[in-house]
Motif scaffolding. Structure first.
Motif, PDB file in Angstrom:
ATOM      1  N   THR B 321       0.839  -1.203   0.000  1.00  0.00           N
ATOM      2  CA  THR B 321       0.000   0.000   0.000  1.00  0.00           C
ATOM      3  C   THR B 321       0.873   1.251   0.000  1.00  0.00           C
ATOM      4  OG1 THR B 321      -1.625  -1.212   1.302  1.00  0.00           O
ATOM      5  CG2 THR B 321      -1.900   1.176   1.211  1.00  0.00           C
ATOM      6  N   LEU B 322       1.986   1.165   0.710  1.00  0.00           N
ATOM      7  CA  LEU B 322       2.936   2.289   0.768  1.00  0.00           C
ATOM      8  C   LEU B 322       3.742   2.384  -0.526  1.00  0.00           C
ATOM      9  CD1 LEU B 322       5.399   2.839   3.799  1.00  0.00           C
ATOM     10  CD2 LEU B 322       5.982   3.424   1.458  1.00  0.00           C
ATOM     11  N   THR B 323       4.358   1.271  -0.921  1.00  0.00           N
ATOM     12  CA  THR B 323       5.258   1.323  -2.076  1.00  0.00           C
ATOM     13  C   THR B 323       4.516   1.660  -3.366  1.00  0.00           C
ATOM     14  OG1 THR B 323       5.111  -1.081  -2.173  1.00  0.00           O
ATOM     15  CG2 THR B 323       7.061  -0.167  -1.126  1.00  0.00           C
ATOM     16  N   SER B 324       3.240   1.262  -3.447  1.00  0.00           N
ATOM     17  CA  SER B 324       2.508   1.535  -4.686  1.00  0.00           C
ATOM     18  C   SER B 324       2.239   3.031  -4.868  1.00  0.00           C
ATOM     19  CB  SER B 324       1.189   0.757  -4.707  1.00  0.00           C
ATOM     20  OG  SER B 324       0.350   1.230  -3.668  1.00  0.00           O
ATOM     21  N   LEU B 325       2.407   3.818  -3.801  1.00  0.00           N
ATOM     22  CA  LEU B 325       2.268   5.274  -3.914  1.00  0.00           C
ATOM     23  C   LEU B 325       3.506   5.877  -4.572  1.00  0.00           C
ATOM     24  CD1 LEU B 325       0.834   5.920  -0.333  1.00  0.00           C
ATOM     25  CD2 LEU B 325      -0.446   6.068  -2.486  1.00  0.00           C
ATOM     26  N   LYS B 326       4.577   5.080  -4.658  1.00  0.00           N
ATOM     27  CA  LYS B 326       5.846   5.481  -5.258  1.00  0.00           C
ATOM     28  C   LYS B 326       6.428   6.767  -4.655  1.00  0.00           C
ATOM     29  CE  LYS B 326       4.858   3.243  -9.701  1.00  0.00           C
ATOM     30  NZ  LYS B 326       5.364   1.943  -9.238  1.00  0.00           N
ATOM     31  N   PRO B 327       6.580   6.781  -3.330  1.00  0.00           N
ATOM     32  CA  PRO B 327       7.233   7.951  -2.736  1.00  0.00           C
ATOM     33  C   PRO B 327       8.656   8.085  -3.293  1.00  0.00           C
ATOM     34  CG  PRO B 327       6.335   6.496  -1.036  1.00  0.00           C
ATOM     35  CD  PRO B 327       6.288   5.750  -2.335  1.00  0.00           C
ATOM     36  N   ASP B 328       9.162   9.301  -3.372  1.00  0.00           N
ATOM     37  CA  ASP B 328      10.519   9.502  -3.884  1.00  0.00           C
ATOM     38  C   ASP B 328      11.548   8.875  -2.959  1.00  0.00           C
ATOM     39  OD1 ASP B 328      10.082  11.551  -6.247  1.00  0.00           O
ATOM     40  OD2 ASP B 328       8.714  12.061  -4.615  1.00  0.00           O
ATOM     41  N   VAL B 329      11.260   8.950  -1.673  1.00  0.00           N
ATOM     42  CA  VAL B 329      12.171   8.340  -0.688  1.00  0.00           C
ATOM     43  C   VAL B 329      11.345   7.547   0.324  1.00  0.00           C
ATOM     44  CG1 VAL B 329      13.863   8.755   1.146  1.00  0.00           C
ATOM     45  CG2 VAL B 329      13.871  10.188  -0.922  1.00  0.00           C
ATOM     46  N   ILE B 330      11.768   6.315   0.560  1.00  0.00           N
ATOM     47  CA  ILE B 330      11.171   5.492   1.622  1.00  0.00           C
ATOM     48  C   ILE B 330      12.279   5.118   2.596  1.00  0.00           C
ATOM     49  CG2 ILE B 330       9.977   3.336   2.185  1.00  0.00           C
ATOM     50  CD1 ILE B 330       8.966   3.283  -0.754  1.00  0.00           C
ATOM     51  N   VAL B 331      12.039   5.368   3.862  1.00  0.00           N
ATOM     52  CA  VAL B 331      12.960   4.900   4.897  1.00  0.00           C
ATOM     53  C   VAL B 331      12.180   3.951   5.797  1.00  0.00           C
ATOM     54  CG1 VAL B 331      14.424   5.531   6.860  1.00  0.00           C
ATOM     55  CG2 VAL B 331      14.270   7.065   4.880  1.00  0.00           C
ATOM     56  N   VAL B 332      12.735   2.771   6.017  1.00  0.00           N
ATOM     57  CA  VAL B 332      12.132   1.824   6.968  1.00  0.00           C
ATOM     58  C   VAL B 332      13.163   1.534   8.045  1.00  0.00           C
ATOM     59  CG1 VAL B 332      11.017  -0.410   7.308  1.00  0.00           C
ATOM     60  CG2 VAL B 332      10.828   0.744   5.088  1.00  0.00           C
ATOM     61  N   THR B 333      12.788   1.782   9.276  1.00  0.00           N
ATOM     62  CA  THR B 333      13.688   1.471  10.386  1.00  0.00           C
ATOM     63  C   THR B 333      12.879   1.401  11.669  1.00  0.00           C
ATOM     64  OG1 THR B 333      15.791   2.070  11.438  1.00  0.00           O
ATOM     65  CG2 THR B 333      14.338   3.888  10.849  1.00  0.00           C
ATOM     66  N   GLY B 334      13.558   1.395  12.811  1.00  0.00           N
ATOM     67  CA  GLY B 334      12.883   1.442  14.100  1.00  0.00           C
ATOM     68  C   GLY B 334      13.428   2.607  14.894  1.00  0.00           C
ATOM     69  N   ASP B 335      12.842   2.831  16.065  1.00  0.00           N
ATOM     70  CA  ASP B 335      13.359   3.910  16.910  1.00  0.00           C
ATOM     71  C   ASP B 335      14.444   3.376  17.840  1.00  0.00           C
ATOM     72  OD1 ASP B 335      11.465   2.358  18.226  1.00  0.00           O
ATOM     73  OD2 ASP B 335      10.753   3.993  19.476  1.00  0.00           O
ATOM     74  N   HIS B 336      14.336   2.116  18.200  1.00  0.00           N
ATOM     75  CA  HIS B 336      15.329   1.446  19.055  1.00  0.00           C
ATOM     76  C   HIS B 336      15.049  -0.043  18.924  1.00  0.00           C
ATOM     77  CE1 HIS B 336      11.991   0.716  21.694  1.00  0.00           C
ATOM     78  NE2 HIS B 336      11.710   2.014  21.659  1.00  0.00           N
ATOM     79  N   SER B 337      15.933  -0.868  19.473  1.00  0.00           N
ATOM     80  CA  SER B 337      15.690  -2.310  19.512  1.00  0.00           C
ATOM     81  C   SER B 337      14.897  -2.647  20.767  1.00  0.00           C
ATOM     82  CB  SER B 337      17.025  -3.074  19.527  1.00  0.00           C
ATOM     83  OG  SER B 337      17.703  -2.903  18.296  1.00  0.00           O
ATOM     84  N   THR B 338      14.037  -3.647  20.658  1.00  0.00           N
ATOM     85  CA  THR B 338      13.349  -4.223  21.823  1.00  0.00           C
ATOM     86  C   THR B 338      13.381  -5.738  21.658  1.00  0.00           C
ATOM     87  OG1 THR B 338      11.842  -2.307  21.848  1.00  0.00           O
ATOM     88  CG2 THR B 338      11.251  -4.164  23.251  1.00  0.00           C
ATOM     89  N   PRO B 339      14.519  -6.360  21.983  1.00  0.00           N
ATOM     90  CA  PRO B 339      14.623  -7.811  21.797  1.00  0.00           C
ATOM     91  C   PRO B 339      13.686  -8.523  22.772  1.00  0.00           C
ATOM     92  CG  PRO B 339      16.807  -6.791  22.133  1.00  0.00           C
ATOM     93  CD  PRO B 339      15.775  -5.771  22.489  1.00  0.00           C
ATOM     94  N   ALA B 340      12.929  -9.472  22.260  1.00  0.00           N
ATOM     95  CA  ALA B 340      12.033 -10.242  23.124  1.00  0.00           C
ATOM     96  C   ALA B 340      12.835 -10.896  24.252  1.00  0.00           C
ATOM     97  CB  ALA B 340      11.290 -11.294  22.301  1.00  0.00           C
ATOM     98  N   LEU B 341      14.074 -11.272  23.956  1.00  0.00           N
ATOM     99  CA  LEU B 341      14.898 -11.914  24.982  1.00  0.00           C
ATOM    100  C   LEU B 341      15.213 -10.985  26.150  1.00  0.00           C
ATOM    101  CD1 LEU B 341      15.350 -14.085  22.712  1.00  0.00           C
ATOM    102  CD2 LEU B 341      17.633 -14.351  23.669  1.00  0.00           C
ATOM    103  N   LEU B 342      15.217  -9.686  25.899  1.00  0.00           N
ATOM    104  CA  LEU B 342      15.525  -8.726  26.978  1.00  0.00           C
ATOM    105  C   LEU B 342      14.263  -8.125  27.587  1.00  0.00           C
ATOM    106  CD1 LEU B 342      18.680  -6.833  25.617  1.00  0.00           C
ATOM    107  CD2 LEU B 342      18.546  -8.132  27.757  1.00  0.00           C
ATOM    108  N   LYS B 343      13.116  -8.360  26.954  1.00  0.00           N
ATOM    109  CA  LYS B 343      11.838  -7.816  27.439  1.00  0.00           C
ATOM    110  C   LYS B 343      11.905  -6.318  27.709  1.00  0.00           C
ATOM    111  CE  LYS B 343      10.187 -12.078  29.601  1.00  0.00           C
ATOM    112  NZ  LYS B 343       9.560 -12.678  30.766  1.00  0.00           N
ATOM    113  N   GLY B 344      12.601  -5.626  26.897  1.00  0.00           N
ATOM    114  CA  GLY B 344      12.677  -4.176  27.092  1.00  0.00           C
ATOM    115  C   GLY B 344      13.511  -3.537  25.994  1.00  0.00           C
TER     116      GLY B 344
END
Lengths: 401, 401
Positions: B321-344
């Protein structure tokens, strides 16, 4: 303590030699046909061998995403923080025509322009008059003396010129006369502090006199000045790095930048091969060489992928003249990327090779943007090239006990 | 000149569009059984394709080793140095409940607590009373007026609430009443400079009145305030980047942060799919979109590896749905890691994809922590994501001549 202070503190003179080969606009973007950049398309056996023996990486001239002009890009390569040492437009233009700016001189970038009968600017570039015409007009203005200040007026290209104010009691903190738009009158130059009063007066008087002189030279019947600036007080490379540095560059802009950081400018020819011969001829007299190749950037700016490939191949062919001198440290990189696809400077990082006996080689075996991603130097700022070169030349003492 | 000043100077409006997709807590740690992280376990054909076409890397939200809260992590992604723009605890709580903080408001984080007959704190959290009880108590305190200052008291969750002081002559430089330990009395709020005298008086008077009101509500028979702060004067994204930015987020915290940097908040639904539909519906009205996916982080915090995998797969399914809009720039990332193993939250860097026509692709063909190590963007700070996105959208002019 900033990085330059640190390097100055720990640098030591030594007999080792460093060659910094800057291939202007080296970085590129892949051709949609082949998926390969200009550098990846070029046949570069000598550069590949150097990459194989050395350590590679990618540099950002200013910081990720920032497309630099040639001035900040070169300052960074010489180790100067380009955000700290910002060079005024007037000085950049003066440097660009190899003008020997004295420390107290104030330079302004000038445009010949067209004004109508009401004095309003109708064309900020006077219809881009020929360089020949520009030269003729500069001659009419050059050499004026106002309040004891001598005017040096030199053509740059087309409608562009520089006005250099040489005399006592001047300061560069004045506003532009260039309004940066048409339909308005040129602005009076205003002092931004009390020290700059004389500068503003002299500039306004110069503009008034020029207006009379230019009146009959329509479309170039007026001029606009901007970017009043003084040569920045850059610490000399010789002092920071305890080096005797020399520059080999065909284009005045780069000789001018090298002069700003205290390099000796070596006479050279008009081909890449001749630049390398100049290096060989002067090799015993200096211990740091900045060798600048311009044509890669020009080809990139022209959008000429194939020509940029050929220039890179020409550099590669000439490289043995350099490597056979066996410098202790060789750095090959660019000042910024100029992808033919973008027809201009870009923000993409530059591949870099650092070769020395002490460089801890990585697994990169070819000189290309995509291979350098995996280089042992990683991705780093251009200001760190000189500290790395110095370290590899064993010219830096230990920091701290 | 810092980086934000630089970007503000060289940014230019343009018709190109940027989408920043933040998958909260995206980064993980490998399951001991499979050796694969949550992202590596998930089937993500669409993200892999984007990684293949784009350029990848790893980002550190603050700096290597630092585990960030959501506030600094998002500020960094929006290009603001999270160490420079420190947001007070009171403001963070207010933002977290979508409270529309006015520029002059002062917000404090509150705890309902238990005090004994001597007035000493015996439980800083009043036995973690229910959110329902908290709401009831807040209602008793909300709307008080002290020295012309209006009190706005809103529940957050369990024993937590915010107290917002709205009125003239206030300043946030006052100490906490929360002693951060039991067995002692709540502290008097003290002004740390003369401008904050009124704030301290009003706070102390509020605490005194609250004590009377709460007396019969044991265990929540007292309150503690900390982190008095005013909405930081963050330069608006619109001004820095010359963008018209919009935010799509299900959770109030993230809408609040987006509001702090001047984004328009778009109404959306309660599923990932609906967020992407909101993007599509508003695509023509803005040129920058921050799309926030919360459930990955929640699953990680719960230590639920499998649920985090499923949420990532859900994002991947919605991606077209996002890519079909053909934005000039797409960035995919996170704000921080939250590993399930660390529960935080954790300090581990985040994988990032940047896709644009001009991005100089690398050899990374899948979106995963381990593949992104070899990405062309290298490892860099989250504050550099926006400059890179802006450059790739051709929204940054050249720096220097």
């Amino acid at each position: 303590m900033d990085n330059l202070d640190l390097i100055k503190e720990i640098s030591t003179p030594s007999p080792t030699k460093i060659v910094l080969l800057v291939v202007d606009g080296l970085g590129g973007l892949p051709s949609p046909k082949t998926g390969k950049t200009e550098l990846e398309t070029a046949s570069t056996p000598n550069l590949d061998q150097l990459a194989n023996k050395g350590i590679c990486g990618l540099i950002d001239p200013v910081s990720p995403g920032i497309t630099p002009g040639s001035t900040p890009a070169h300052l960074a390569l010489f180790g100067y923080d380009p955000l700290k040492f910002n060079i005024g437009r007037g000085v950049v233009e003066a440097v660009g025509i190899d003008f020997d700016l004295k420390p107290a001189d104030i330079a302004a970038r000038g445009n010949f322009c067209t004004v109508d009968k009401a004095g309003l600017v109708t064309d900020r570039r006077a219809g881009r008059i020929s360089t020949e015409k520009c030269t003729e007009l500069c001659r009419l203005l050059d050499g004026l003396t106002i309040e004891g200040v001598k005017l040096l007026v030199c053509p740059v290209r087309e409608h562009r010129f520089i006005a250099v104010f040489r005399g006592e009691g001047l300061a560069p903190e004045v506003s532009d006369s260039d309004p940066q738009q048409v339909g308005v009158a040129p602005r009076a130059v205003k002092a931004q502090n009390a020290k700059a009063d004389k500068m503003a007066n002299v500039a306004n008087e110069f503009i008034a006199q020029a207006k009379k002189v230019l009146a009959k030279h329509h479309p170039a019947n007026m001029l606009l000045l901007r970017g009043f600036s003084r040569r920045p007080n850059l610490p000399a490379m010789g002092e920071i790095y305890k080096l005797k540095p020399a520059a080999i560059a065909q284009y005045p802009m780069y000789r001018g930048l090298a002069r700003l950081v205290g390099m000796q400018i070596l006479e050279t020819g008009t081909s890449i091969k001749q630049e390398f011969i100049t290096l060989k001829q002067n090799y015993n007299s200096y211990d740091f060489f900045f060798v600048h190749i311009k044509e890669t950037d020009s080809a990139g700016e022209d959008g000429d992928f194939e020509r940029k490939v050929k220039v890179i191949e020409e550099v590669d062919k000439a490289l043995p003249t350099l490597t056979s001198l066996k410098p202790d440290v060789i750095v090959v990189t660019g000042d910024h990327s100029t992808p033919a696809l973008l027809k201009g400077h870009s923000w993409h990082p530059l591949p870099v090779i650092l070769y020395s006996r002490w460089c801890r080689p990585d697994r990169v075996g070819e000189f290309s943007e995509s291979a350098c991603i995996f280089g042992g130097l990683g991705r780093f700022l251009a200001t760190q090239v000189m500290p790395l070169a110095m370290a590899n030349a064993l010219k830096l003492a230990k920091f701290g006990a």
